[in-house]
Design a protein around this motif. Sequence first.
Motif, PDB file in Angstrom:
ATOM      1  N   TYR A   6      -7.107   4.655  12.260  1.00 24.14           N
ATOM      2  CA  TYR A   6      -7.164   3.277  11.771  1.00 24.14           C
ATOM      3  C   TYR A   6      -5.764   2.642  11.733  1.00 24.14           C
ATOM      4  O   TYR A   6      -4.772   3.329  11.478  1.00 24.14           O
ATOM      5  N   ALA A   7      -5.712   1.342  11.963  1.00 27.54           N
ATOM      6  CA  ALA A   7      -4.450   0.571  11.875  1.00 27.54           C
ATOM      7  C   ALA A   7      -3.330   1.298  12.643  1.00 27.54           C
ATOM      8  O   ALA A   7      -3.585   1.815  13.733  1.00 27.54           O
ATOM      9  N   ALA A  50       0.850  -1.191   0.000  1.00 20.83           N
ATOM     10  CA  ALA A  50       0.000   0.000   0.000  1.00 20.83           C
ATOM     11  C   ALA A  50       0.888   1.243   0.000  1.00 20.83           C
ATOM     12  O   ALA A  50       2.113   1.147   0.133  1.00 20.83           O
ATOM     13  N   ARG A  62      -6.813  -6.354   9.038  1.00 21.11           N
ATOM     14  CA  ARG A  62      -7.049  -7.402   8.027  1.00 21.11           C
ATOM     15  C   ARG A  62      -5.911  -8.413   7.936  1.00 21.11           C
ATOM     16  O   ARG A  62      -6.039  -9.448   7.269  1.00 21.11           O
ATOM     17  N   ASP A 105     -13.404   4.730  -1.348  1.00 20.93           N
ATOM     18  CA  ASP A 105     -13.654   4.049  -0.069  1.00 20.93           C
ATOM     19  C   ASP A 105     -13.620   4.997   1.141  1.00 20.93           C
ATOM     20  O   ASP A 105     -13.485   4.568   2.278  1.00 20.93           O
ATOM     21  N   HIS A 123      -1.897   4.078  11.702  1.00 20.94           N
ATOM     22  CA  HIS A 123      -1.749   5.395  11.085  1.00 20.94           C
ATOM     23  C   HIS A 123      -1.355   6.489  12.085  1.00 20.94           C
ATOM     24  O   HIS A 123      -0.644   7.431  11.708  1.00 20.94           O
ATOM     25  N   ASP A 125       0.655   5.498   1.530  1.00 23.91           N
ATOM     26  CA  ASP A 125      -0.116   6.440   2.348  1.00 23.91           C
ATOM     27  C   ASP A 125       0.402   7.869   2.210  1.00 23.91           C
ATOM     28  O   ASP A 125       1.498   8.186   2.690  1.00 23.91           O
ATOM     29  N   ILE A 135      -0.334  -6.293   5.259  1.00 29.21           N
ATOM     30  CA  ILE A 135      -0.161  -5.056   4.510  1.00 29.21           C
ATOM     31  C   ILE A 135       1.158  -4.388   4.902  1.00 29.21           C
ATOM     32  O   ILE A 135       1.512  -4.342   6.072  1.00 29.21           O
ATOM     33  N   ARG A 139     -13.036   6.024   6.793  1.00 28.95           N
ATOM     34  CA  ARG A 139     -13.127   4.826   5.958  1.00 28.95           C
ATOM     35  C   ARG A 139     -14.560   4.293   5.916  1.00 28.95           C
ATOM     36  O   ARG A 139     -15.217   4.208   6.942  1.00 28.95           O
ATOM     37  N   ASP A 159      -2.512  -3.648  10.515  1.00 26.65           N
ATOM     38  CA  ASP A 159      -3.855  -3.514   9.944  1.00 26.65           C
ATOM     39  C   ASP A 159      -4.721  -4.676  10.430  1.00 26.65           C
ATOM     40  O   ASP A 159      -4.252  -5.827  10.477  1.00 26.65           O
ATOM     41  N   ILE A 215      -5.477   7.825   7.132  1.00 27.64           N
ATOM     42  CA  ILE A 215      -4.764   8.495   6.035  1.00 27.64           C
ATOM     43  C   ILE A 215      -5.420   7.987   4.740  1.00 27.64           C
ATOM     44  O   ILE A 215      -5.768   6.809   4.647  1.00 27.64           O
ATOM     45  N   GLY A 227      -4.988   6.360   2.131  1.00 29.52           N
ATOM     46  CA  GLY A 227      -4.064   5.478   1.415  1.00 29.52           C
ATOM     47  C   GLY A 227      -4.780   4.394   0.647  1.00 29.52           C
ATOM     48  O   GLY A 227      -5.992   4.239   0.741  1.00 29.52           O
ATOM     49  N   GLY A 228      -4.004   3.634  -0.108  1.00 27.45           N
ATOM     50  CA  GLY A 228      -4.590   2.535  -0.860  1.00 27.45           C
ATOM     51  C   GLY A 228      -3.525   1.589  -1.380  1.00 27.45           C
ATOM     52  O   GLY A 228      -2.327   1.810  -1.179  1.00 27.45           O
ATOM     53  N   MET A 229      -3.966   0.538  -2.034  1.00 24.08           N
ATOM     54  CA  MET A 229      -3.058  -0.500  -2.494  1.00 24.08           C
ATOM     55  C   MET A 229      -2.349  -0.079  -3.795  1.00 24.08           C
ATOM     56  O   MET A 229      -2.944   0.569  -4.655  1.00 24.08           O
ATOM     57  N   THR A 273       3.415  -0.725   3.834  1.00 23.11           N
ATOM     58  CA  THR A 273       3.167   0.556   3.182  1.00 23.11           C
ATOM     59  C   THR A 273       4.419   1.403   3.052  1.00 23.11           C
ATOM     60  O   THR A 273       5.435   1.146   3.711  1.00 23.11           O
ATOM     61  N   GLU A 310      -9.684   9.539  -2.968  1.00 27.26           N
ATOM     62  CA  GLU A 310     -10.361   9.491  -1.672  1.00 27.26           C
ATOM     63  C   GLU A 310     -10.633  10.871  -1.064  1.00 27.26           C
ATOM     64  O   GLU A 310     -11.627  11.043  -0.362  1.00 27.26           O
TER      65      GLU A 310
HETATM   66  C1  RP5 Z   1      -3.733   0.509   5.490  1.00 24.97           C
HETATM   67  O1  RP5 Z   1      -4.588  -0.013   4.517  1.00 24.97           O
HETATM   68  C2  RP5 Z   1      -2.608   1.102   4.702  1.00 24.97           C
HETATM   69  O2  RP5 Z   1      -1.757   1.854   5.523  1.00 24.97           O
HETATM   70  C3  RP5 Z   1      -3.456   1.891   3.725  1.00 24.97           C
HETATM   71  O3  RP5 Z   1      -3.863   3.123   4.293  1.00 24.97           O
HETATM   72  C4  RP5 Z   1      -4.706   1.016   3.546  1.00 24.97           C
HETATM   73  C5  RP5 Z   1      -4.867   0.427   2.184  1.00 24.97           C
HETATM   74  O4  RP5 Z   1      -6.046  -0.317   2.098  1.00 24.97           O
HETATM   75  P1  RP5 Z   1      -7.395   0.257   1.506  1.00 24.97           P
HETATM   76  O5  RP5 Z   1      -7.538   1.690   1.978  1.00 24.97           O
HETATM   77  O6  RP5 Z   1      -7.255   0.192   0.016  1.00 24.97           O
HETATM   78  O7  RP5 Z   1      -8.468  -0.614   2.041  1.00 24.97           O
HETATM   79  O8  RP5 Z   1      -3.626   0.055   6.674  1.00 24.97           O
END
Ligand code: RP5
Length: 277
Positions: free
Chosen positions: A259-260, A109, A211, A243, A262, A111, A218, A143, A209, A151, A153-155, A220, A173
């Motif tokens: 989240y996570a 990912a 997940r 998202d 961050h 951020d 994950i 989210r 994270d 933050i 962020g994304g993949m 980043t 986003e």
């Molecule tokens: C996080 O998942 C990463 O740091 C990033 O912000 C995020 C990516 O996943 P999605 O936002 O695409 O679900 O923990």
Amino acid sequence: MKCRDRYYPRTNGTVERLTVSDDKVSWKVLWDNYNPPDFTFEHIKKQAWADPEIGDSNFIPSWNKLDGNVDRRSHMGFYTFWGGYPQNPCGRTGLRGRGLLGRWGPNHAADPVVTRWKRGQDGHQITDKMTNKPLLQFIGIRRRDCGQWAIPGGMVDPGELVSTTLKREFLEEALNTLELDTEGQENIEKLLGDFFSWGAEIYKGYVDDPRNTDNAWIETVVYNFHDDKGVIVGSLPFSAGDDAISVKWLDVSNALNLYASHSDFIKLVALKHNAHW
Ligand code: RP5
Ligand code: MG
Ligand code: MG
């Protein structure tokens, strides 16, 4: 920590992790009969962009390498295997499989942390009364999946440069560019200019994270894009998209509960600018 919560995200309490106490997280600590549940969402298994199951005859990944377009290298060094499955470099999570993640091993990912100084009506920088340090603000999003602030962020898509992901995810986003017509998108590009060419790397590695599993996690790359005068970011038409369900400037401080992991990343940004935390 966050990937050892009792229930796996988005399963309405139907998927429970095996409890892993702090002292048993490390793979180095022997746990003979460790046998956590195995879970991967059915819809993930059907995605064309996701990995097939391990053992599938069509799936011959190059682990710990750049595998065609797919980066299977970890920022944490070489990952190891158990029974043919990659092992989470930060230890046990109480769940096998991929859960919501598409890839076995690292899922990359990016951020983008976009910051400015907090200013009063007359434009002067605001300082925290206790620490006497200037207050920083960053663009956070809420989210859609869990309602937490994060933050934007994304993949990283296969073959995509991280620098591209950082800007693309911010645009999708925090500026909802997926819903804008060409004129709207061009307007944003004009306002941004080369803003995203001047980032500073803040962190590279594992993300705590919710997940994550024993076999998929994950990682980043966090970049800070700072607008010292606040003029560029001050002109942007922020609007949540993709998202994200809300977007706003958040004050940087240790009261943030993001989240996570961050909040840890934002703390590093605060330290870099000698801002209040
Ligand atoms: C996080 O998942 C990463 O740091 C990033 O912000 C995020 C990516 O996943 P999605 O936002 O695409 O679900 O923990
Ligand atoms: Mg996204
Ligand atoms: Mg995202």
